[in-house]
Design an enzyme around this catalytic site. Structure first.
Site, PDB file in Angstrom:
ATOM      1  CE1 TYR A 297      63.291  19.351   3.588  1.00 48.20           C
ATOM      2  CE2 TYR A 297      63.133  16.962   3.745  1.00 48.20           C
ATOM      3  CZ  TYR A 297      63.843  18.090   3.385  1.00 48.20           C
ATOM      4  OH  TYR A 297      65.093  17.969   2.833  1.00 48.20           O
TER       5      TYR A 297
ATOM      6  CE  LYS B 195      63.563  19.242   0.014  1.00 50.39           C
ATOM      7  NZ  LYS B 195      64.478  20.066  -0.812  1.00 50.39           N
TER       8      LYS B 195
END
Length: 249
Positions: free
Chosen positions: A157, A161
């Site tokens: 993740y 990002k």
């Protein structure tokens, strides 16, 4: 004052959570909303009707932003349904598949990168031709404070990002001369339907660690998007705005 009167906006992943909050605030400011969902058809259609009730044009599209082919089709469909123009693109679709690296499967890493990061490439590239033809547009990418600082158990993740931030800055440099802006928002702890299912003591612990002593709301994120989408930010591009209650201060 309606800051987005008559603007056509695409929001990916808006049937719930942050995306849904953005759609509502933008509709209140006069924007027409095209938004995507992946599986939750009933909530998506409910939101479509709610937005139409605010006096704007709105339509839900089932589309997988991780697929370039589907992203191209979506852009074509939106142009057909919304008078041939797109003013704002919000890349919001995202998932988590959290685990420590030693336990993270290759499939879980790849899926998070595809849905969170490759989708931003797909949608931006698919919409780019329209923005270039118009010589205007605003692209808003939904990153995360985890993409700024990292987080144990979220290597996939965080990578997706953080990659989004690098993509944002690069596109701002590429398209700025054509009056196309690209910015990112990095939300902190935002209270949504998902956090509502967590143990209250755990949630309160997170709140206590934030300087403003509360979690953020979807409206907090929507208001930041409103700034980037509107003419209030006409001289702002390539920026990352942390909306985190001071978490990274």
């Amino acid at each position: 004052m309606k800051l987005l009167e008559g603007k056509n906006v695409i929001i990916t992943g808006a049937s719930r959570g942050i995306g849904k909050g953005i759609a509502r605030v933008f509709a209140q400011h006069g924007a027409n909303i095209a938004f995507t969902y992946s599986a939750s058809e009933a909530p998506a259609l409910e939101l479509e009707e709610e937005l139409k009730g605010m006096g704007v044009n709105a339509k839900a599209y089932k589309s997988n932003a991780a697929s370039y082919e589907e992203s191209e089709k979506l852009i074509a469909d939106v142009l057909n349904d919304f008078d041939g123009t797109i003013d704002v693109l919000i890349n919001n679709a995202g998932i988590t598949k959290d685990n420590l690296l030693m336990r993270m499967s290759e499939a879980d890493f790849d899926q998070v990168i595809d849905i969170n990061l490759k989708s931003v490439f797909n949608m931006t590239k698919a919409a780019q031709r329209t923005f270039l033809k118009q010589r205007k547009g605003s692209i808003i990418n939904m990153s995360s404070v985890v993409g700024v600082k990292g987080n144990a158990g979220q290597a996939n993740y965080a990578a997706s990002k953080a990659g989004m931030i690098g993509f944002t800055k690069s596109i701002a440099l590429e398209l700025g001369s054509r009056n196309i802006r690209c910015n990112a928002i990095a939300p902190g702890f935002i209270e949504t339907e998902m956090t509502g299912k967590l143990d209250e003591k755990v949630v309160q612990g997170w709140r206590d660690a934030i300087p403003l002593k509360r979690g953020g709301s979807t409206e907090d994120i929507a208001n930041a998007c409103l700034f980037f989408a509107s003419d209030l930010s006409s001289y702002v591009t390539g920026q990352v705005l942390n909306v985190d209650g001071g978490m990274l201060t």
